[in-house]
Design a protein around this motif. Structure first.
Motif, short mmCIF file in Angstrom:
data_model
loop_
_atom_site.label_atom_id
_atom_site.label_comp_id
_atom_site.label_asym_id
_atom_site.label_seq_id
_atom_site.Cartn_x
_atom_site.Cartn_y
_atom_site.Cartn_z
N GLU A 155 5.85 43.27 32.84
CA GLU A 155 6.65 42.14 33.02
C GLU A 155 6.82 42.04 34.63
O GLU A 155 6.64 41.09 35.38
N LEU A 156 7.52 43.21 35.24
CA LEU A 156 7.81 43.31 36.62
C LEU A 156 6.39 43.39 37.61
O LEU A 156 6.46 42.54 38.64
N ALA A 157 5.63 43.77 36.87
CA ALA A 157 4.32 43.91 37.80
C ALA A 157 3.48 42.39 37.91
O ALA A 157 3.28 42.12 38.93
N VAL A 158 3.69 41.97 36.82
CA VAL A 158 3.04 40.25 36.67
C VAL A 158 3.80 39.32 37.84
O VAL A 158 3.18 38.67 38.29
N LEU A 159 5.08 39.66 37.67
CA LEU A 159 6.06 38.79 38.48
C LEU A 159 6.01 39.05 40.02
O LEU A 159 6.24 38.15 40.87
N SER A 160 5.47 40.42 40.17
CA SER A 160 5.53 40.75 41.58
C SER A 160 4.50 40.20 42.58
O SER A 160 4.68 40.07 43.79
N GLY A 161 3.22 39.84 41.87
CA GLY A 161 2.45 38.98 42.61
C GLY A 161 1.41 39.63 43.55
O GLY A 161 1.49 40.89 43.43
N ARG A 162 0.73 39.17 44.12
CA ARG A 162 -0.52 39.69 45.10
C ARG A 162 0.19 40.51 46.14
O ARG A 162 1.18 40.17 46.68
N GLY A 163 -0.54 41.68 46.39
CA GLY A 163 -0.04 42.69 47.57
C GLY A 163 1.03 43.55 47.11
O GLY A 163 1.24 44.51 48.25
N PHE A 164 1.62 43.44 45.92
CA PHE A 164 2.47 44.73 45.61
C PHE A 164 1.63 45.87 45.03
O PHE A 164 1.61 45.98 43.68
N THR A 165 1.06 46.60 45.96
CA THR A 165 0.20 47.65 45.35
C THR A 165 0.73 48.68 44.46
O THR A 165 0.15 48.78 43.58
N SER A 166 2.10 48.84 44.68
CA SER A 166 2.56 49.84 43.71
C SER A 166 3.03 49.53 42.43
O SER A 166 3.42 50.32 41.67
N LEU A 167 2.82 48.07 42.02
CA LEU A 167 3.00 47.55 40.80
C LEU A 167 1.78 46.89 40.50
O LEU A 167 1.69 45.83 40.18
N PRO A 168 0.65 47.64 40.14
CA PRO A 168 -0.42 46.99 39.55
C PRO A 168 -0.55 46.34 38.13
O PRO A 168 0.18 47.06 37.17
N GLU A 169 -1.35 45.44 37.89
CA GLU A 169 -1.10 45.05 36.52
C GLU A 169 -2.27 45.39 35.60
O GLU A 169 -3.31 44.86 35.23
N ASP A 170 -1.96 47.02 35.62
CA ASP A 170 -2.97 47.52 34.90
C ASP A 170 -2.15 48.86 33.94
O ASP A 170 -1.43 49.49 34.24
N GLU A 171 -2.56 48.49 32.69
CA GLU A 171 -1.89 49.32 31.58
C GLU A 171 -2.07 50.90 31.91
O GLU A 171 -0.97 51.37 31.62
N GLN A 172 -3.14 51.26 31.95
CA GLN A 172 -3.21 52.83 32.09
C GLN A 172 -2.43 53.25 33.34
O GLN A 172 -2.05 54.36 33.29
#
Length: 334
Positions: free
Chosen positions: A17-34
């Motif tokens: 949820e936090l990764a989705v909210l962080s938006g573009r360019g927040f490399t350390s929180l990718p929207e990738d489950e693995q």
């Protein structure tokens, strides 16, 4: 009460949820489950000392105990650039002169470097937008330095932080569009995801090997060199208050600045005191940052504390949130 605690595999939904909210360019929180699940597993192993110290990556969750809701995340990497290069552009000045014309010109240029191998990194600081007030961000940010201060030998002598670079209101990244994309030939989101979820070999293969003259770039791109994202200004201010300063390095994708400080010069690391807990029935004294006394059981809160010699008198609610008992050790930053 807000408490900072180690992330666990069970926190996956909250982290996504936090990764989705962080938006573009927040490399350390990718929207990738693995990638996120692997990060949580590594964090748990790091807190339990199940990985070599330089390879540890500690992920911290900010939880509202009253609501049982995770509202923020931050992290500390013990060492960067160990298994994969940690590339940046260094902003340098190249001087050219002509005695014949009696003229000298200083040119700003970007040079690809891998200078920070082995340094520790604080990053991944993100809070839900509605919780960015009342000191929550400061608690989360400072908890990283409290963790470092508990066992400094786990971390490098130099600590860096990378700030997200500038994006326009339409979501485009001028530096990527005019500079980086010419070398990688990918969409920003694809390159960003690959940077977070692969060994980074594509960067080694495709990054420019020769200086890039800033004067040859479109103004839209050159103006963003070292510029912080509008949502990163508060994070930069907090880092600077701890003693971090611009290192002359920028991100190769979005041109965001890298700031750095000596580990032992970071204000919260330097000023934290190791004290013994004494429990009081009620919370009283000046509010301070308090963390438990061991990395494996790390928890941090901001609560009233009365300093009495080598003792810290805290209320029972704070002790419960920290998971400490009367007579145990804590670390306090007034």
């Amino acid at each position: 009460m807000l408490v900072v605690r180690p992330a666990m595999p069970a926190d996956f939904d909250s982290l996504m949820e936090l990764a989705v909210l962080s938006g573009r360019g927040f490399t350390s929180l990718p929207e990738d489950e693995q990638t996120l699940r692997a990060r949580l597993d590594l964090s748990q192993a790091s807190f339990h000392s199940e990985v070599a110290a330089p390879e540890a990556w500690y992920t911290l969750m900010l939880e509202d105990l009253a609501e049982g809701d995770v509202v923020g995340v931050a992290g500390v990497k013990a060492g960067v650039g160990l298994k994969r290069p940690h590339f940046s552009f260094r902003v340098v000045t190249l001087a050219q002169s002509s005695p014949t014309l009696d003229k000298r010109f200083d040119h700003r240029a970007l040079v690809l470097v891998n200078e920070c191998a082995g340094w520790s990194e604080v990053g991944s600081l993100f809070l839900k937008p509605e919780r960015r007030k009342g000191g929550a961000g400061r608690l989360l940010a400072q908890s990283r330095y409290m963790l470092i201060g508990l066992e400094p030998q786990r971390f490098a002598e130099m600590v860096l932080a990378e700030l997200r670079g500038w994006f326009d209101v339409d979501g485009s990244c001028p530096f990527w569009d005019h500079v980086a994309s010419k070398f990688f030939r990918l969409e920003f989101d694809e390159a960003d995801m690959m940077s977070a979820s692969t060994d980074g070999q594509f960067i080694l293969d495709l990054a420019p090997r020769h200086p890039i003259y800033a004067e040859l770039l479109p103004q839209a791109a050159s103006e963003t060199i070292g510029r912080v994202h509008r949502e990163g200004e508060a994070a930069r201010a907090m880092l600077e208050s701890e003693g971090f300063r611009f290192s002359g390095l920028i991100d190769i994708f979005d041109a965001g600045p890298t700031v750095a400080a000596r580990r032992d010069d970071i204000k919260t690391v330097r000023e934290g005191r190791r004290l013994r807990v004494r429990l009081g029935e009620d919370a009283y004294g000046e509010e301070a940052l308090i963390c438990s006394g061991a990395v494996a059981r790390f928890r941090a809160v901001r609560a009233p504390v009365l300093l009495d010699g080598e003792s810290a008198i805290i209320g029972r609610d704070a002790a419960a949130a920290l998971g400490v008992k009367d007579g145990e050790m804590v670390r306090v930053k007034a």
